[in-house]
Design a protein around this motif. Structure first.
Motif, mmCIF file in Angstrom:
data_model
loop_
_atom_site.group_PDB
_atom_site.id
_atom_site.type_symbol
_atom_site.label_atom_id
_atom_site.label_comp_id
_atom_site.label_asym_id
_atom_site.label_seq_id
_atom_site.Cartn_x
_atom_site.Cartn_y
_atom_site.Cartn_z
ATOM 1 N N TYR A 177 0.830 -1.208 0.000
ATOM 2 C CA TYR A 177 0.000 0.000 0.000
ATOM 3 C C TYR A 177 0.866 1.259 0.000
ATOM 4 C CZ TYR A 177 -3.237 3.604 1.475
ATOM 5 O OH TYR A 177 -3.957 4.766 1.552
ATOM 6 N N VAL A 178 1.900 1.261 0.823
ATOM 7 C CA VAL A 178 2.805 2.414 0.871
ATOM 8 C C VAL A 178 3.496 2.589 -0.480
ATOM 9 C CG1 VAL A 178 4.927 3.284 1.926
ATOM 10 C CG2 VAL A 178 3.127 2.347 3.368
ATOM 11 N N TRP A 179 3.921 1.490 -1.081
ATOM 12 C CA TRP A 179 4.587 1.557 -2.381
ATOM 13 C C TRP A 179 3.657 2.159 -3.432
ATOM 14 C CZ3 TRP A 179 7.817 -3.082 -4.526
ATOM 15 C CH2 TRP A 179 8.411 -2.733 -5.733
ATOM 16 N N THR A 180 2.416 1.680 -3.497
ATOM 17 C CA THR A 180 1.498 2.195 -4.510
ATOM 18 C C THR A 180 1.089 3.634 -4.227
ATOM 19 O OG1 THR A 180 -0.392 1.247 -3.352
ATOM 20 C CG2 THR A 180 0.556 -0.040 -5.149
ATOM 21 N N THR A 181 1.047 4.019 -2.969
ATOM 22 C CA THR A 181 0.678 5.384 -2.622
ATOM 23 C C THR A 181 1.787 6.368 -2.959
ATOM 24 O OG1 THR A 181 -0.700 4.545 -0.831
ATOM 25 C CG2 THR A 181 -0.143 6.863 -0.754
ATOM 26 N N LEU A 182 3.027 5.970 -2.752
ATOM 27 C CA LEU A 182 4.148 6.883 -2.954
ATOM 28 C C LEU A 182 4.636 6.954 -4.395
ATOM 29 C CD1 LEU A 182 6.281 6.229 0.240
ATOM 30 C CD2 LEU A 182 4.721 8.112 -0.213
ATOM 31 N N THR A 183 4.260 5.997 -5.225
ATOM 32 C CA THR A 183 4.740 6.011 -6.610
ATOM 33 C C THR A 183 3.668 6.528 -7.553
ATOM 34 O OG1 THR A 183 4.073 3.713 -6.934
ATOM 35 C CG2 THR A 183 6.358 4.102 -6.272
ATOM 36 N N ASN A 184 4.111 7.026 -8.662
ATOM 37 C CA ASN A 184 3.239 7.521 -9.714
ATOM 38 C C ASN A 184 2.558 6.322 -10.391
ATOM 39 O OD1 ASN A 184 2.063 9.052 -11.693
ATOM 40 N ND2 ASN A 184 3.967 9.634 -12.697
ATOM 41 N N PRO A 185 1.271 6.424 -10.751
ATOM 42 C CA PRO A 185 0.599 5.288 -11.402
ATOM 43 C C PRO A 185 1.270 4.808 -12.695
ATOM 44 C CG PRO A 185 -1.020 6.883 -10.691
ATOM 45 C CD PRO A 185 0.323 7.503 -10.441
ATOM 46 N N GLU A 186 1.997 5.678 -13.381
ATOM 47 C CA GLU A 186 2.681 5.274 -14.601
ATOM 48 C C GLU A 186 4.084 4.727 -14.334
ATOM 49 O OE1 GLU A 186 1.315 8.577 -14.515
ATOM 50 O OE2 GLU A 186 -0.546 7.818 -15.365
ATOM 51 N N ASP A 187 4.502 4.687 -13.074
ATOM 52 C CA ASP A 187 5.846 4.212 -12.730
ATOM 53 C C ASP A 187 5.955 2.718 -13.037
ATOM 54 O OD1 ASP A 187 8.379 3.930 -11.754
ATOM 55 O OD2 ASP A 187 7.874 4.381 -9.670
ATOM 56 N N LYS A 188 6.989 2.344 -13.766
ATOM 57 C CA LYS A 188 7.159 0.944 -14.173
ATOM 58 C C LYS A 188 7.587 0.041 -13.024
ATOM 59 C CE LYS A 188 7.856 1.867 -18.967
ATOM 60 N NZ LYS A 188 8.171 1.231 -20.198
ATOM 61 N N SER A 189 8.021 0.615 -11.909
ATOM 62 C CA SER A 189 8.414 -0.223 -10.771
ATOM 63 C C SER A 189 7.209 -0.905 -10.129
ATOM 64 C CB SER A 189 9.148 0.613 -9.723
ATOM 65 O OG SER A 189 8.262 1.505 -9.077
ATOM 66 N N ARG A 190 6.009 -0.416 -10.392
ATOM 67 C CA ARG A 190 4.809 -0.999 -9.791
ATOM 68 C C ARG A 190 4.534 -2.412 -10.288
ATOM 69 N NH1 ARG A 190 -0.048 3.148 -9.470
ATOM 70 N NH2 ARG A 190 0.022 3.031 -7.221
ATOM 71 N N ARG A 191 5.043 -2.757 -11.447
ATOM 72 C CA ARG A 191 4.795 -4.103 -11.968
ATOM 73 C C ARG A 191 5.557 -5.167 -11.185
ATOM 74 N NH1 ARG A 191 8.020 -3.786 -17.696
ATOM 75 N NH2 ARG A 191 10.049 -3.470 -16.769
ATOM 76 N N PHE A 192 6.544 -4.750 -10.387
ATOM 77 C CA PHE A 192 7.324 -5.692 -9.596
ATOM 78 C C PHE A 192 6.757 -5.901 -8.187
ATOM 79 C CE2 PHE A 192 10.499 -3.976 -12.612
ATOM 80 C CZ PHE A 192 10.769 -5.163 -13.279
ATOM 81 N N ILE A 193 5.651 -5.272 -7.873
ATOM 82 C CA ILE A 193 5.092 -5.393 -6.521
ATOM 83 C C ILE A 193 4.806 -6.848 -6.146
ATOM 84 C CG2 ILE A 193 3.107 -4.799 -5.061
ATOM 85 C CD1 ILE A 193 3.166 -2.024 -6.290
ATOM 86 N N PRO A 194 4.147 -7.666 -6.973
ATOM 87 C CA PRO A 194 3.922 -9.063 -6.577
ATOM 88 C C PRO A 194 5.219 -9.834 -6.327
ATOM 89 C CG PRO A 194 2.493 -8.498 -8.399
ATOM 90 C CD PRO A 194 3.444 -7.350 -8.223
#
Length: 116
Positions: free
Chosen positions: A21-38
């Protein structure tokens, strides 16, 4: 399903949900690092399971990975059901407003008849 329940650790799921949750809140929705969350949640779950149990084994690692990946599903369910995205509220308002207008008209006519 019993197989997954044996390897499910609620403490690890909670910790991973918070980190995700903190990661998704602090990053931009277009940030490619979000695909590595799982992937990161699975690795974090493995690390937390090893710390929690005080040892390392395949079963402990599997438990951590399952719990870490379950946290991503819990977050998505929370987001979809509780936070209600815009498309749900827009659909509800467009569907309900004509009905509400009809109900209000019927109630006002009923009130007029009762007043007579």
């Amino acid at each position: 399903m019993e197989f997954l329940q044996t390897y499910f650790n609620l403490l690890i799921v909670g910790c991973c949900v918070v980190v995700g949750y903190v990661w998704t809140t602090l990053t931009n929705p277009e940030d490619k690092s979000r695909r590595f969350i799982p992937l990161v949640m699975a690795v974090l779950g493995i690390a937390l399971a090893c710390i929690d149990s005080g040892g390392v084994s395949v079963e402990i690692m599997l438990s951590g990975a399952v719990s870490g990946l379950a946290s991503t599903g819990c977050y998505e369910a929370f987001k979809q059901l509780i936070l209600k995205p815009k498309w749900i509220t827009q659909t509800e308002t467009t569907i309900r407003r004509p009905d509400m207008a009809h109900d209000e008209k019927a109630e006002s006519e009923k009130d007029e008849k009762e007043g007579e």
